[in-house]
Motif scaffolding. Structure first.
Motif, PDB file in Angstrom:
ATOM      1  N   ALA A 185       3.996  -1.052  -3.165  1.00 14.27           N
ATOM      2  CA  ALA A 185       3.201  -2.215  -2.778  1.00 14.27           C
ATOM      3  C   ALA A 185       2.096  -2.485  -3.791  1.00 14.27           C
ATOM      4  O   ALA A 185       1.787  -3.642  -4.100  1.00 14.27           O
ATOM      5  N   ARG A 186       1.495  -1.417  -4.346  1.00 18.96           N
ATOM      6  CA  ARG A 186       0.450  -1.595  -5.360  1.00 18.96           C
ATOM      7  C   ARG A 186       1.028  -2.264  -6.612  1.00 18.96           C
ATOM      8  O   ARG A 186       0.396  -3.146  -7.211  1.00 18.96           O
ATOM      9  N   ALA A 232       0.016  -1.410   1.455  1.00 16.92           N
ATOM     10  CA  ALA A 232      -0.180  -0.165   0.703  1.00 16.92           C
ATOM     11  C   ALA A 232      -1.099   0.783   1.462  1.00 16.92           C
ATOM     12  O   ALA A 232      -0.819   1.991   1.576  1.00 16.92           O
ATOM     13  N   ASP A 233      -2.195   0.250   1.997  1.00 15.40           N
ATOM     14  CA  ASP A 233      -3.116   1.091   2.769  1.00 15.40           C
ATOM     15  C   ASP A 233      -2.427   1.661   4.005  1.00 15.40           C
ATOM     16  O   ASP A 233      -2.659   2.819   4.377  1.00 15.40           O
ATOM     17  N   ALA A 264       7.858   9.728   1.057  1.00 17.11           N
ATOM     18  CA  ALA A 264       8.444   8.382   1.188  1.00 17.11           C
ATOM     19  C   ALA A 264       7.353   7.344   1.448  1.00 17.11           C
ATOM     20  O   ALA A 264       7.357   6.252   0.855  1.00 17.11           O
ATOM     21  N   ALA A 265       6.403   7.689   2.333  1.00 12.71           N
ATOM     22  CA  ALA A 265       5.317   6.752   2.630  1.00 12.71           C
ATOM     23  C   ALA A 265       4.450   6.510   1.400  1.00 12.71           C
ATOM     24  O   ALA A 265       4.042   5.376   1.119  1.00 12.71           O
ATOM     25  N   SER A 270      -1.965   5.620   5.016  1.00 14.14           N
ATOM     26  CA  SER A 270      -2.413   6.166   6.300  1.00 14.14           C
ATOM     27  C   SER A 270      -1.268   6.869   7.024  1.00 14.14           C
ATOM     28  O   SER A 270      -1.470   7.918   7.655  1.00 14.14           O
ATOM     29  N   TYR A 271      -0.088   6.306   6.937  1.00 14.15           N
ATOM     30  CA  TYR A 271       1.059   6.943   7.595  1.00 14.15           C
ATOM     31  C   TYR A 271       1.385   8.284   6.941  1.00 14.15           C
ATOM     32  O   TYR A 271       1.710   9.258   7.628  1.00 14.15           O
ATOM     33  N   ALA A 272       1.297   8.329   5.624  1.00 19.80           N
ATOM     34  CA  ALA A 272       1.542   9.592   4.926  1.00 19.80           C
ATOM     35  C   ALA A 272       0.539  10.658   5.375  1.00 19.80           C
ATOM     36  O   ALA A 272       0.899  11.829   5.600  1.00 19.80           O
TER      37      ALA A 272
END
Length: 460
Positions: free
Chosen positions: A354-355, A287-288, A346-347, A292-294
């Motif tokens: 995931a959360r 999730a993290d 999307a990210a 970060s990618y977003a």
């Protein structure tokens, strides 16, 4: 009467061997060696490992099972390779922080004209050195580095989860092998009792044809018991094949591996460990990473500043050519069809997914822990209670036999029933113990993991 006396002495010799007796007693009706009905760790360690001069202690055997299973598993090896690959991906991203240096060169015929007048011709060659680096990217590279770092952490936790699954499978398979081995021993004792009874009844029927039905019943029970024994042996062999696939042929195990599993861990401690288990941590880092990618996608839409320096040396025919250039480049995307926004959304959706998976995982594991804890405690408690029942059952079958053989107050069918009930209780005792041991192993696996318990030197 001679045959009756022979039968009485033979069966009583077996009865005097005691419940789950571990010493050889003369006579055909002697019980084989099986674990004595004790509770806790003593019950787990009751049967010694056969054919071993100095058997390893139970905890050492469990550790060897875990280490060998993890070492031999291709699935664990593949997961570790993926974790190593994620580390290299991180190093690749970190490389973007440093100046990028490249060199290039050309050689070949050429000609240069200015207003139709040839100024250069012939063989031309040059070598260029280029150096560039990022000045400002809105934090994009930092976010990408965080993304890769979190993916690498997730891969490590994933490898630990895979290893835990393999170790749990190895331990539970070893427990199941022991379960069916002990069942086969109990059935073998039961078959020996019936064989002894059949042999004695054959002599009695030779003198009294009216008791032939008793002989038929004894033979029938003997055959059924041998079928149950053979089924348990077949199950044991098949599980042994699976265990060899997991840990190989070189690891010789005794029967007492259950001793450390007789202690059930506290449910409160396991629930605290669940919060920070490898599978939970894997979902958190995933999730993290998506968050970060977003952020990296958003940062990539800000102005990107780079500095560059290039130096070129060459020959154009007989003339020497030299040049250099330095400067700052700026790039900024005015419109890209909203692809950046779509990628960022999307990210973020993957991060939220995931959360939610993490919340469901924790909820399921807390519920599963309560269930497994109940199975472990009630199974081991039931095994303790079977001990008292088995003692009474031993007395009942001895009294029943005495009343049948000496006083004629009981029928053979009463004797057979008491024997069947007694050995059925012994099978139930073995099953209750191993149900408890297996649940205890699952409890540890649900928490910090069997791998952490058995292989503390390995860290995710």
């Amino acid at each position: 009467m001679k045959f009756v006396e022979t039968l009485k002495l033979s069966l009583l010799a077996g009865a005097l061997a005691g419940l789950f007796c571990g010493q050889a007693v003369a006579g055909r009706c002697t019980d084989d060696v099986v674990p004595p009905p004790k509770s806790g760790a003593k019950a787990a360690a009751a049967t010694p490992a056969p054919d071993t001069e100095a058997p390893l202690d139970p905890m050492t055997q469990l550790r060897l099972i875990a280490r060998e299973a993890a070492r031999r598993s291709a699935e664990v090896g593949a997961a570790k390779l993926l974790a190593e690959a994620a580390d290299y991906d991180l190093e690749e991203t970190k490389g973007g922080r440093y100046p990028q240096v490249s060199v290039s060169g050309t050689v070949g015929p050429g000609r240069t004209q200015v207003d139709g007048v040839t100024t250069q011709k012939g063989t031309q060659s040059n070598v260029s050195l280029n150096v560039s680096s990022n000045l400002y990217d809105g934090g994009r590279l930092n976010r990408l580095t965080e993304w890769r770092s979190q993916l690498a952490g997730s891969a490590k936790y994933g490898a630990a989860v895979t290893q835990e699954q393999v170790v749990l499978e190895a331990v539970t398979t070893a427990l199941e092998r022991n379960r069916f081995r002990l069942q086969a021993q109990v059935y073998q004792q039961y078959a020996r009792k019936m064989s002894c009874l059949v042999e004695a009844l054959e002599g009695i029927v030779a003198e009294d044809k009216g008791r032939a039905s008793e002989l038929v019943q004894a033979r029938k029970t003997q055959a059924q018991t041998e079928l149950s024994r053979d089924a348990a042996l077949a199950q044991s062999r098949q599980i042994e094949f699976r265990l060899r696939k997991i840990i190989g042929d070189k690891l010789a195990l005794g029967e007492g591996i259950t001793v450390p599993l007789a202690a059930v861990p506290e449910i409160g401690e396991i629930n605290r460990q669940i919060e920070f288990g490898n599978d939970a941590q894997q979902l958190r880092t995933q999730a993290d990473a998506m968050e970060s990618y977003a952020k990296a996608v958003v940062a990539g839409q800000k102005p990107q500043l780079n500095w560059a320096l290039s130096k070129t040396e060459g020959l154009a025919g007989s003339a020497k050519v030299s040049s250099w250039q330095a400067g700052v480049s700026v790039s900024y995307s005015l419109f890209n069809g909203f692809s950046d926004k779509a990628a960022s959304m999307a990210a973020n959706k993957r991060a939220e997914s995931a959360r939610q998976q993490l919340a469901e995982l924790l909820s399921s594991k807390f519920a599963r822990t309560a269930e497994v804890y109940d199975i472990a405690t009630t199974s081991l408690e039931r095994a303790k209670r079977y001990v008292d029942v088995l003692r009474d059952s031993e007395k009942v079958r001895n009294f029943t036999f005495q009343q049948w053989s000496q006083l004629g107050k009981r029928s053979l069918f009463d004797v057979m029933s008491s024997e069947a009930d007694h050995f059925g209780l012994r099978i139930a005792y073995v099953n209750a113990l191993h149900d408890g041991f297996a649940a205890s192993a699952q409890m540890r696996s649900l928490g910090s993991g069997l791998s952490v318990w058995l292989m503390p030197e390995q860290k995710p």
